[in-house]
Design an enzyme around this catalytic site. Sequence first.
Site, PDB file in Angstrom:
ATOM      1  N   ASP A  98       1.060  -1.292  -0.019  1.00 58.25           N
ATOM      2  CA  ASP A  98       0.216   0.137   0.021  1.00 58.25           C
ATOM      3  C   ASP A  98       0.894   1.251   0.115  1.00 58.25           C
ATOM      4  OD1 ASP A  98      -2.381   1.538   0.343  1.00 58.25           O
ATOM      5  OD2 ASP A  98      -3.247  -0.286   1.474  1.00 58.25           O
ATOM      6  N   ASP A 199      -3.039   4.809  -2.325  1.00 57.01           N
ATOM      7  CA  ASP A 199      -3.947   5.491  -1.542  1.00 57.01           C
ATOM      8  C   ASP A 199      -4.450   6.950  -1.890  1.00 57.01           C
ATOM      9  OD1 ASP A 199      -5.804   5.070   1.006  1.00 57.01           O
ATOM     10  OD2 ASP A 199      -4.477   6.762   1.669  1.00 57.01           O
ATOM     11  N   GLU A 256      -6.634   4.145  -6.010  1.00 54.77           N
ATOM     12  CA  GLU A 256      -7.751   4.279  -5.375  1.00 54.77           C
ATOM     13  C   GLU A 256      -8.139   5.938  -5.790  1.00 54.77           C
ATOM     14  OE1 GLU A 256      -9.774   4.539  -1.029  1.00 54.77           O
ATOM     15  OE2 GLU A 256      -7.726   5.407  -1.140  1.00 54.77           O
ATOM     16  N   HIS A 328     -11.173  -3.126   2.358  1.00 53.21           N
ATOM     17  CA  HIS A 328     -10.912  -2.647   4.076  1.00 53.21           C
ATOM     18  C   HIS A 328     -11.812  -1.454   4.142  1.00 53.21           C
ATOM     19  CE1 HIS A 328      -8.260  -0.045   1.757  1.00 53.21           C
ATOM     20  NE2 HIS A 328      -8.081   0.583   3.107  1.00 53.21           N
ATOM     21  N   ASP A 329     -12.105  -0.843   3.267  1.00 56.52           N
ATOM     22  CA  ASP A 329     -12.894   0.451   3.410  1.00 56.52           C
ATOM     23  C   ASP A 329     -14.309   0.455   3.180  1.00 56.52           C
ATOM     24  OD1 ASP A 329     -10.769   2.340   4.340  1.00 56.52           O
ATOM     25  OD2 ASP A 329     -10.364   2.940   2.326  1.00 56.52           O
TER      26      ASP A 329
END
Length: 565
Positions: A98, A199, A256, A328-329
């Site tokens: 990430d 991210d 993302e 995860h979000d």
Amino acid sequence: MKKKWWHDKVAYQIYPKSFQDSNGDGIGDLRGIISRLDYLKELGIDIVWLSPIYKSPFVDQGYDISDYYNIAEEFGTMEEFDELLAEAKKREMYIVMDLVVNHCSDQHEWFRKALADPDGEYADYFYFVKGKDGKAPSNYRSYFGGSTWEKVPNSDKYYLHMFAKEQPDLNWENPVVRQKIYEMVNWWLDKGVAGFRIDAIINIKKDINFPSFEPDGPDGLATCIKMVEAVNGVGDFLEELKHETFEKHDAFTVGEVFNMKEDELLEFIGEDGHFSTMFDFSAHVLTFGEHGWYDQKPLRFEEWRKVIFDSQQELQGKCFKANIIENHDEPRGATHYLPEHARNDAGKKMLGTVSVLLRGIPFIYQGQEIGMTNCKRNDISEYDDISTIDQYQEALRAGLSEEEALKCCYENSRDNARTPMQWSDGKNGGFTDGTPWLAMNPNYMEINVAAQEHKADSVLAYYRKLIALRKAKEYKDTFTYGIFKPKYENAEDIFAFERVNEESGQKLLILANFGTEEHTITLEQRIAKVLLTNEGRQEAINAEAALNGTITLDSCETVVLELEK
């Protein structure tokens, strides 16, 4: 399209804190991940994306990084990470990290130096801006609620944080900052990392005049998204990042990206785009409320199907997106996208089928392959997520009762996806011998890997077959590069599409019935072969199709067919 090494791969996201604990401290770790690589290999996984494992105070679960060059002690050591890379390579698997470079932690050395001298060199690594009339420089609301501006102690300046106040935004306008970021990215790529999930990257471009906007809430603030959407020039930063790092290593990158401008798709993920791919959030965005979780819209099947079909057709022959139903979000797909009547094993298999066989890179989130679900909590104190707590308070301020606000959290909380992986019906689901950092979902007694491992009709067994089908030699080209063609769009509750290989003429038809009643579909071509069905009715489907030229699907039934040329 120019063929790339990652085009035909299947990816799997690990949330390390919740995957597998090896030392009994209640927190998942690298040693635990290493112990489960064979499980992932058997599932059919090629690329493993790890949510952040860097040194961090964990204000935002590791997305607040205090040292980009070190592993958090909670997860293990750099030696163990190197071992993970080596073990993955033995299994012909790739590790993706990430990359969080819009912001860092307020414990990072740079920020501490900036606070020590608000007019010095390191202050320019961030956005240290003088207030206006004794107030913050502008009226932006952060993604986690409250102002994006925090007063710098012993100074007339404020620093910008678009997320938590412990996550100061890095100043990408500063070329020194950019170079230090590129050095760090190359350091990891040189080590053997295959690429990055990137991210919140759209946020790196700021309007450094920081104009205020018309307030959009009773707090007098306006969402910081307005500034992000109004400013231009993020592409210049992203191109430089790519040239200085990713393209030197043929790295796989997945962005993302929210709030992209309409005409920027190919610039981001086209033939020579900023990234290899980016997540398709078109379905997720459908349920966004105007002010928060409390006023979100109910998900309608027809709308959901349409946005996926539109997104697939927009990309046709140009680029690939990464297809997900959870991460995860987000809440669990089995709860979020399936209607009440379909929240069973058949429905979970059906949802997996229509996601994994779309055009693009399939991303599976840990536990999706066994049908993990959202987790009901009795009180807000049982949640650990900073965003969930903010949304709960927002719902109360809007006049909802505690019970209603808690229901919003059950339906939307990021903690739904962060409950520990359910390996068995033993103590703590086989996740840890200690006390889990986040309480298990109580349904681990019924939904777990061990219960499904050797059960031929389990969700796990089905996912293994589904991924194997996508990668099978005789169908791989069609599932990877074949065009996407919507089918039976006027049929109520039917999600159907073809994957067509224009070179070979191969046609694969995917049918799924999301309704409560059975549906009979008239076929346009004869069936060559039934490749997969979630109800084990190959013979019955073949017989009906041969006799009548139709297929009758039960509620929650899905089937994958090869059609005659």
